[in-house]
Design a protein around this motif. Structure first.
Motif, PDB file in Angstrom:
ATOM      1  N   GLU A  94     -32.994  24.422  29.050  1.00 19.20           N
ATOM      2  CA  GLU A  94     -32.860  25.461  30.067  1.00 19.20           C
ATOM      3  C   GLU A  94     -32.254  24.878  31.334  1.00 19.20           C
ATOM      4  OE1 GLU A  94     -35.882  28.340  32.656  1.00 19.20           O
ATOM      5  OE2 GLU A  94     -36.655  26.813  31.281  1.00 19.20           O
ATOM      6  N   ALA A  95     -31.216  25.525  31.863  1.00 17.01           N
ATOM      7  CA  ALA A  95     -30.622  25.104  33.131  1.00 17.01           C
ATOM      8  C   ALA A  95     -31.471  25.633  34.282  1.00 17.01           C
ATOM      9  CB  ALA A  95     -29.198  25.615  33.252  1.00 17.01           C
ATOM     10  N   LEU A  96     -32.003  24.723  35.087  1.00 16.05           N
ATOM     11  CA  LEU A  96     -32.833  25.117  36.223  1.00 16.05           C
ATOM     12  C   LEU A  96     -32.032  25.179  37.515  1.00 16.05           C
ATOM     13  CD1 LEU A  96     -36.151  23.153  35.577  1.00 16.05           C
ATOM     14  CD2 LEU A  96     -35.576  25.510  34.984  1.00 16.05           C
ATOM     15  N   VAL A  97     -30.961  24.412  37.592  1.00 17.50           N
ATOM     16  CA  VAL A  97     -30.058  24.462  38.746  1.00 17.50           C
ATOM     17  C   VAL A  97     -28.659  24.743  38.220  1.00 17.50           C
ATOM     18  CG1 VAL A  97     -29.047  23.193  40.672  1.00 17.50           C
ATOM     19  CG2 VAL A  97     -31.460  22.829  40.074  1.00 17.50           C
ATOM     20  N   GLU A  98     -28.087  25.859  38.652  1.00 17.34           N
ATOM     21  CA  GLU A  98     -26.723  26.224  38.269  1.00 17.34           C
ATOM     22  C   GLU A  98     -25.957  26.579  39.536  1.00 17.34           C
ATOM     23  OE1 GLU A  98     -26.809  28.930  34.558  1.00 17.34           O
ATOM     24  OE2 GLU A  98     -28.794  29.141  35.472  1.00 17.34           O
ATOM     25  N   VAL A  99     -24.856  25.877  39.796  1.00 17.29           N
ATOM     26  CA  VAL A  99     -24.016  26.208  40.946  1.00 17.29           C
ATOM     27  C   VAL A  99     -22.576  26.358  40.476  1.00 17.29           C
ATOM     28  CG1 VAL A  99     -25.558  25.033  42.558  1.00 17.29           C
ATOM     29  CG2 VAL A  99     -23.591  23.811  41.658  1.00 17.29           C
ATOM     30  N   ARG A 100     -21.867  27.304  41.062  1.00 16.95           N
ATOM     31  CA  ARG A 100     -20.483  27.568  40.731  1.00 16.95           C
ATOM     32  C   ARG A 100     -19.687  27.740  42.023  1.00 16.95           C
ATOM     33  NH1 ARG A 100     -22.504  26.131  36.868  1.00 16.95           N
ATOM     34  NH2 ARG A 100     -22.585  27.033  34.765  1.00 16.95           N
TER      35      ARG A 100
ATOM     36  N   TRP B 206     -21.832  30.433  44.376  1.00 15.97           N
ATOM     37  CA  TRP B 206     -22.902  31.120  43.623  1.00 15.97           C
ATOM     38  C   TRP B 206     -23.914  30.078  43.182  1.00 15.97           C
ATOM     39  CZ3 TRP B 206     -24.676  30.578  38.593  1.00 15.97           C
ATOM     40  CH2 TRP B 206     -25.383  31.651  38.023  1.00 15.97           C
ATOM     41  N   MET B 207     -25.200  30.451  43.220  1.00  9.75           N
ATOM     42  CA  MET B 207     -26.247  29.498  42.850  1.00  9.75           C
ATOM     43  C   MET B 207     -27.429  30.227  42.221  1.00  9.75           C
ATOM     44  SD  MET B 207     -27.980  26.527  45.228  1.00  9.75           S
ATOM     45  CE  MET B 207     -28.387  27.654  46.587  1.00  9.75           C
ATOM     46  N   ARG B 208     -27.902  29.684  41.099  1.00  5.72           N
ATOM     47  CA  ARG B 208     -29.100  30.195  40.445  1.00  5.72           C
ATOM     48  C   ARG B 208     -30.104  29.056  40.324  1.00  5.72           C
ATOM     49  NH1 ARG B 208     -28.244  33.852  35.391  1.00  5.72           N
ATOM     50  NH2 ARG B 208     -27.254  31.984  34.497  1.00  5.72           N
ATOM     51  N   LEU B 209     -31.355  29.322  40.707  1.00  5.30           N
ATOM     52  CA  LEU B 209     -32.430  28.345  40.648  1.00  5.30           C
ATOM     53  C   LEU B 209     -33.559  28.883  39.785  1.00  5.30           C
ATOM     54  CD1 LEU B 209     -32.648  27.309  44.426  1.00  5.30           C
ATOM     55  CD2 LEU B 209     -31.279  26.243  42.615  1.00  5.30           C
ATOM     56  N   ASP B 210     -33.915  28.131  38.765  1.00  4.07           N
ATOM     57  CA  ASP B 210     -35.020  28.505  37.880  1.00  4.07           C
ATOM     58  C   ASP B 210     -34.875  29.949  37.395  1.00  4.07           C
ATOM     59  OD1 ASP B 210     -37.355  28.311  36.422  1.00  4.07           O
ATOM     60  OD2 ASP B 210     -38.681  28.556  38.162  1.00  4.07           O
TER      61      ASP B 210
ATOM     62  N   GLU C 288     -33.227  32.479  38.681  1.00  4.18           N
ATOM     63  CA  GLU C 288     -33.044  33.527  39.686  1.00  4.18           C
ATOM     64  C   GLU C 288     -31.779  33.247  40.506  1.00  4.18           C
ATOM     65  OE1 GLU C 288     -35.142  35.245  43.783  1.00  4.18           O
ATOM     66  OE2 GLU C 288     -36.192  33.781  42.539  1.00  4.18           O
ATOM     67  N   VAL C 289     -30.893  34.225  40.580  1.00  5.32           N
ATOM     68  CA  VAL C 289     -29.726  34.095  41.454  1.00  5.32           C
ATOM     69  C   VAL C 289     -30.206  34.183  42.905  1.00  5.32           C
ATOM     70  CG1 VAL C 289     -27.523  35.085  42.166  1.00  5.32           C
ATOM     71  CG2 VAL C 289     -28.156  35.056  39.739  1.00  5.32           C
ATOM     72  N   VAL C 290     -29.994  33.119  43.657  1.00  7.27           N
ATOM     73  CA  VAL C 290     -30.487  33.073  45.035  1.00  7.27           C
ATOM     74  C   VAL C 290     -29.353  33.103  46.055  1.00  7.27           C
ATOM     75  CG1 VAL C 290     -32.586  31.858  44.351  1.00  7.27           C
ATOM     76  CG2 VAL C 290     -30.584  30.536  45.084  1.00  7.27           C
ATOM     77  N   TYR C 291     -28.122  32.825  45.584  1.00  4.91           N
ATOM     78  CA  TYR C 291     -26.968  32.888  46.493  1.00  4.91           C
ATOM     79  C   TYR C 291     -25.765  33.405  45.724  1.00  4.91           C
ATOM     80  CZ  TYR C 291     -23.615  31.805  50.121  1.00  4.91           C
ATOM     81  OH  TYR C 291     -22.654  31.928  51.092  1.00  4.91           O
ATOM     82  N   ASP C 292     -25.102  34.426  46.293  1.00  5.47           N
ATOM     83  CA  ASP C 292     -23.888  34.977  45.699  1.00  5.47           C
ATOM     84  C   ASP C 292     -22.996  35.470  46.836  1.00  5.47           C
ATOM     85  OD1 ASP C 292     -21.933  35.991  44.095  1.00  5.47           O
ATOM     86  OD2 ASP C 292     -23.162  37.507  43.118  1.00  5.47           O
ATOM     87  N   GLY C 293     -22.360  34.500  47.508  1.00  2.86           N
ATOM     88  CA  GLY C 293     -21.605  34.824  48.715  1.00  2.86           C
ATOM     89  C   GLY C 293     -22.483  35.006  49.931  1.00  2.86           C
ATOM     90  N   LYS C 294     -23.765  35.235  49.715  1.00  5.57           N
ATOM     91  CA  LYS C 294     -24.792  35.319  50.755  1.00  5.57           C
ATOM     92  C   LYS C 294     -26.136  35.115  50.069  1.00  5.57           C
ATOM     93  CE  LYS C 294     -25.326  40.325  50.316  1.00  5.57           C
ATOM     94  NZ  LYS C 294     -25.299  41.621  51.010  1.00  5.57           N
ATOM     95  N   TRP C 295     -27.163  34.842  50.859  1.00  6.67           N
ATOM     96  CA  TRP C 295     -28.491  34.709  50.271  1.00  6.67           C
ATOM     97  C   TRP C 295     -28.931  36.045  49.679  1.00  6.67           C
ATOM     98  CZ3 TRP C 295     -29.693  30.029  49.360  1.00  6.67           C
ATOM     99  CH2 TRP C 295     -29.463  29.002  50.271  1.00  6.67           C
ATOM    100  N   THR C 296     -29.430  36.031  48.469  1.00  8.94           N
ATOM    101  CA  THR C 296     -29.939  37.252  47.842  1.00  8.94           C
ATOM    102  C   THR C 296     -31.448  37.369  48.028  1.00  8.94           C
ATOM    103  OG1 THR C 296     -30.160  36.103  45.721  1.00  8.94           O
ATOM    104  CG2 THR C 296     -28.099  37.262  46.132  1.00  8.94           C
TER     105      THR C 296
END
Length: 229
Positions: free
Chosen positions: A2-8, A64-68, A70-78
């Motif tokens: 499982e990917a826990l840290v994903e950044v693009r 874009w960033m997903r942690l555990d 959950e998408v937490v950043y997508d051009g701005k904090w979600t």
């Protein structure tokens, strides 16, 4: 895994126009449960910037960033409550343990649990479990000044694990330790990654721990240059 840290395409710059400085430039990276990953590179390469972005301490400029999961950043904090995000998902370990000197070892861990609303008895039990897990349980009632450097760093790791985060961010955690104690700290981080299905990211210049990583990522001038397994 499982990917826990994903950044693009994650990026961070400071200033605009002629004064603009690009600290991180369009970085893509995945880090999985059970992995201990090193971030290497010269000073100013973007290592600490990346750690601060993943830790939701500094806001990215783009990406874009997903942690555990959950998408937490997508051009701005979600997420609006970034403090809660950090408490729920992320544990921090630094070069210097930064333990509160007037609290006992156990109380240094309990205070984190108090922040998330745990009762005193539950917090104390969790603190004792962690200290025993990291083989420093006999020091629970001591003050930080009574510990060796290696013992204090173990307590700092225990504090980072207090709320069961699945992402551990460590900034030069072994720089102040000799080879033996550095090895012990890295073995403990490995134990956490495997037994708690956590992703551990370590910023380091410390060559004596390079053999402890599942993968090492080299950053230079804000770009990911290479990865080695």
């Amino acid at each position: 895994m499982e990917a826990l840290v994903e950044v693009r395409a994650l990026a961070k710059h400071y200033g605009e126009g002629a004064t603009r400085v690009d600290a991180l430039r369009g970085l893509d990276l995945d880090i999985h449960a059970g992995q201990v990953v090193g971030l290497l590179g010269p000073s100013g390469s973007g290592k600490s910037t990346l750690l601060n972005l993943v830790g939701a301490i500094v806001e990215p400029s783009a990406g874009w960033m997903r942690l555990d999961g959950e998408v937490v950043y997508d051009g701005k904090w979600t997420r609006r409550d970034l403090r809660r995000l950090r408490l729920q998902k992320i544990g921090f370990i630094f070069q210097f343990h930064n333990l509160i000197p007037f609290l006992s070892v156990s109380e240094n861990i309990e205070v984190v649990l108090d922040l998330v609303g745990k009762g005193r008895a539950e917090a104390r039990q969790r603190a004792r479990e962690l200290l025993d897990y990291l083989d420093v349980g006999e020091h629970a009632d001591r003050r930080p000044s009574q510990l060796s450097g290696g013992q204090a760093q173990r307590v700092a790791i225990a504090r980072a694990l207090a709320n069961r985060p699945r992402i551990i961010l460590a900034d030069e955690p072994t720089a102040a330790l000799d080879s033996e104690r550095a090895g012990i700290v890295m073995d403990l981080l490995r134990k956490v990654a495997v037994e708690q299905s956590a992703a551990v990211i370590v910023v380091t210049h410390d060559e004596k721990i390079f053999d402890r990583f599942d993968a090492m990522h080299l950053l230079r001038d804000g770009r990911l240059m290479a990865a080695t397994a």
